[in-house]
Design an enzyme around this catalytic site. Sequence first.
Site, PDB file in Angstrom:
ATOM      1  N   GLY A  47      20.858  44.807   7.190  1.00  0.00           N
ATOM      2  CA  GLY A  47      20.651  45.863   6.601  1.00  0.00           C
ATOM      3  C   GLY A  47      18.801  45.774   6.036  1.00  0.00           C
ATOM      4  N   TYR A  51      33.092  52.378  -2.703  1.00  0.00           N
ATOM      5  CA  TYR A  51      32.020  51.476  -2.579  1.00  0.00           C
ATOM      6  C   TYR A  51      32.186  50.430  -3.590  1.00  0.00           C
ATOM      7  CZ  TYR A  51      27.105  49.876  -3.751  1.00  0.00           C
ATOM      8  OH  TYR A  51      25.911  49.495  -3.628  1.00  0.00           O
ATOM      9  N   ALA A  87      34.821  48.006  -2.196  1.00  0.00           N
ATOM     10  CA  ALA A  87      34.108  46.953  -0.997  1.00  0.00           C
ATOM     11  C   ALA A  87      33.394  45.962  -1.907  1.00  0.00           C
ATOM     12  CB  ALA A  87      33.428  47.948  -0.161  1.00  0.00           C
TER      13      ALA A  87
END
Length: 248
Positions: free
Chosen positions: A9, A156, A159
Amino acid sequence: MSKTAIVTGGARGIGRGCALELARRGYDIALVDLLEPEMKRTAGEIEALGRKALTYQADVASFARAHDVVDDVARQWGAIDFLLNDAGASNAKGILEIKEEEFDRTIAVNLKSCFNYIHAVAPIMLKQDGGGRIASMSSLNALSGGVTSAVSKHAYATAKAGILGLTRSLAKELGPKIMINAICPGVIETELGNSLTRSRGEEMKKGIMLNRLGTPADVAQLVAFLATSEPCFITGQHFVIDGFQWSC
């Protein structure tokens, strides 16, 4: 002597900020991202700082691709000193509207990606004389649960909470040679959260004790500390970096 790091990322946002800070501290950086033009620009910025950069366009949810990337970095540079798992994806849908495949993808990009890259780098780090260090980007929402923002609905938050369990468990499995920690940012001004911060930025500042939103540079200072501090007696921990977000 230079050191090496992989940043998933790393094309933009927090990942870019961390990659540049690590480069300033003497690290050569391998970037992993799907956003190739942005990743190439970040690589150019790293090279402008006098460090080496590698780029890999890859879906971090792919176990096989993670191993290919890590093996190539090790082949080219001989060692991997630090891994930053920063890749992530939001999901704005609530439990009554999300589809199974959307939930699965959110888990895969945010959580399974950490497993993929740790699984790939761990054998290399364990063989190195100096071991290695790993940091994974969780979220404040891992601790508080998802809220109404576009980033932090339940998939989200789930996770990101999983990253905390993975971190604590692997700190036990991989220690003492590998130190692994997690980072829980609050509201950070990035491309991912821009729509939220544009619409609610001033309101959100009122719920943060330091009266401002965080920046990638703020997170990068903590990441750099975890990567470089000597001596280091920290593993299996999570670090909240939110300016004391008491009401947002």
